[in-house]
Design a protein around this motif. Sequence first.
Motif, PDB file in Angstrom:
ATOM      1  N   ALA A  16       0.825  -1.211   0.000  1.00 17.82           N
ATOM      2  CA  ALA A  16       0.000   0.000   0.000  1.00 17.82           C
ATOM      3  C   ALA A  16       0.860   1.262   0.000  1.00 17.82           C
ATOM      4  O   ALA A  16       0.528   2.247  -0.670  1.00 17.82           O
ATOM      5  CB  ALA A  16      -0.923  -0.006   1.214  1.00 17.82           C
ATOM      6  N   ILE A  17       1.965   1.246   0.731  1.00 19.98           N
ATOM      7  CA  ILE A  17       2.805   2.439   0.809  1.00 19.98           C
ATOM      8  C   ILE A  17       3.656   2.605  -0.448  1.00 19.98           C
ATOM      9  O   ILE A  17       3.783   3.707  -0.980  1.00 19.98           O
ATOM     10  CB  ILE A  17       3.685   2.404   2.074  1.00 19.98           C
ATOM     11  CG1 ILE A  17       2.793   2.525   3.300  1.00 19.98           C
ATOM     12  CG2 ILE A  17       4.713   3.519   2.057  1.00 19.98           C
ATOM     13  CD1 ILE A  17       3.513   2.344   4.603  1.00 19.98           C
ATOM     14  N   ILE A  18       4.234   1.525  -0.930  1.00 26.91           N
ATOM     15  CA  ILE A  18       5.044   1.612  -2.151  1.00 26.91           C
ATOM     16  C   ILE A  18       4.164   1.934  -3.354  1.00 26.91           C
ATOM     17  O   ILE A  18       4.537   2.712  -4.214  1.00 26.91           O
ATOM     18  CB  ILE A  18       5.841   0.308  -2.383  1.00 26.91           C
ATOM     19  CG1 ILE A  18       6.894   0.137  -1.284  1.00 26.91           C
ATOM     20  CG2 ILE A  18       6.520   0.323  -3.747  1.00 26.91           C
ATOM     21  CD1 ILE A  18       7.622  -1.196  -1.325  1.00 26.91           C
ATOM     22  N   ALA A  54      18.229   1.030   0.130  1.00 23.34           N
ATOM     23  CA  ALA A  54      17.718   2.023   1.088  1.00 23.34           C
ATOM     24  C   ALA A  54      17.019   1.336   2.256  1.00 23.34           C
ATOM     25  O   ALA A  54      17.139   1.774   3.410  1.00 23.34           O
ATOM     26  CB  ALA A  54      16.762   2.988   0.383  1.00 23.34           C
ATOM     27  N   PHE A  55      16.301   0.241   1.978  1.00 28.40           N
ATOM     28  CA  PHE A  55      15.632  -0.516   3.043  1.00 28.40           C
ATOM     29  C   PHE A  55      16.643  -1.018   4.062  1.00 28.40           C
ATOM     30  O   PHE A  55      16.457  -0.862   5.272  1.00 28.40           O
ATOM     31  CB  PHE A  55      14.855  -1.688   2.432  1.00 28.40           C
ATOM     32  CG  PHE A  55      14.367  -2.686   3.453  1.00 28.40           C
ATOM     33  CD1 PHE A  55      13.247  -2.411   4.222  1.00 28.40           C
ATOM     34  CD2 PHE A  55      15.018  -3.893   3.636  1.00 28.40           C
ATOM     35  CE1 PHE A  55      12.794  -3.328   5.162  1.00 28.40           C
ATOM     36  CE2 PHE A  55      14.575  -4.812   4.567  1.00 28.40           C
ATOM     37  CZ  PHE A  55      13.455  -4.526   5.329  1.00 28.40           C
ATOM     38  N   THR A 123       9.415   6.440  -4.685  1.00 30.95           N
ATOM     39  CA  THR A 123       9.100   5.091  -4.218  1.00 30.95           C
ATOM     40  C   THR A 123       9.451   4.917  -2.751  1.00 30.95           C
ATOM     41  O   THR A 123       8.655   4.401  -1.969  1.00 30.95           O
ATOM     42  CB  THR A 123       9.861   4.046  -5.061  1.00 30.95           C
ATOM     43  OG1 THR A 123       9.588   4.270  -6.434  1.00 30.95           O
ATOM     44  CG2 THR A 123       9.455   2.641  -4.683  1.00 30.95           C
ATOM     45  N   PHE A 124      10.626   5.328  -2.370  1.00 32.43           N
ATOM     46  CA  PHE A 124      11.100   5.160  -1.000  1.00 32.43           C
ATOM     47  C   PHE A 124      11.117   6.525  -0.330  1.00 32.43           C
ATOM     48  O   PHE A 124      12.117   7.231  -0.353  1.00 32.43           O
ATOM     49  CB  PHE A 124      12.504   4.546  -0.988  1.00 32.43           C
ATOM     50  CG  PHE A 124      12.913   4.006   0.352  1.00 32.43           C
ATOM     51  CD1 PHE A 124      12.746   2.671   0.638  1.00 32.43           C
ATOM     52  CD2 PHE A 124      13.432   4.838   1.336  1.00 32.43           C
ATOM     53  CE1 PHE A 124      13.119   2.156   1.869  1.00 32.43           C
ATOM     54  CE2 PHE A 124      13.802   4.339   2.565  1.00 32.43           C
ATOM     55  CZ  PHE A 124      13.648   3.001   2.839  1.00 32.43           C
ATOM     56  N   GLY A 125       9.998   6.882   0.264  1.00 31.18           N
ATOM     57  CA  GLY A 125       9.874   8.185   0.891  1.00 31.18           C
ATOM     58  C   GLY A 125       9.792   8.091   2.405  1.00 31.18           C
ATOM     59  O   GLY A 125      10.099   7.063   3.012  1.00 31.18           O
TER      60      GLY A 125
END
Length: 156
Positions: A16-18, A54-55, A123-125
Amino acid sequence: MEIFQNFLQQSITFFAIIDPIGISAIALSILSPNISKTQISTIARKTSITIVVAFFVVLISGELVLKLFGIGEDSLQVMGGLVLLLMALTMVRGSSSGETQDDTRSSKKDEEMAVIPIGIPITFGAGLFTTIIIFKNQVENTMELFTLVVAFCINA
């Protein structure tokens, strides 16, 4: 059974977030219109690698960074919202550059966009950053940490 429930919750939350469907639409709108399928595949691969790296950076050092700068999770969410608002305003305004580029410069520029802005922050916020830290704080053992990593990697 609880591990499976955590895995399912984490997977759905990351999805949902990505928002891979929304991200693909945004990515296609900012890339050049004459981009080929192979270039799109290359950009998608680079973006996926970017968000996985980043994760792991956030998973390992995210809490330290927040403590170092004295930033709380609530402050992080507000800043993430402001970044999204500014990005939305930029998208509504549209592109103001009227210059044309040749295919080689355009494709090179498109591939550079795989990391910034498509990988980070689109994407990665901040929302994903905060979610990873919250999920990491809920982890109690190595198996739960493994399910967190697998849930994210599947979505990436």
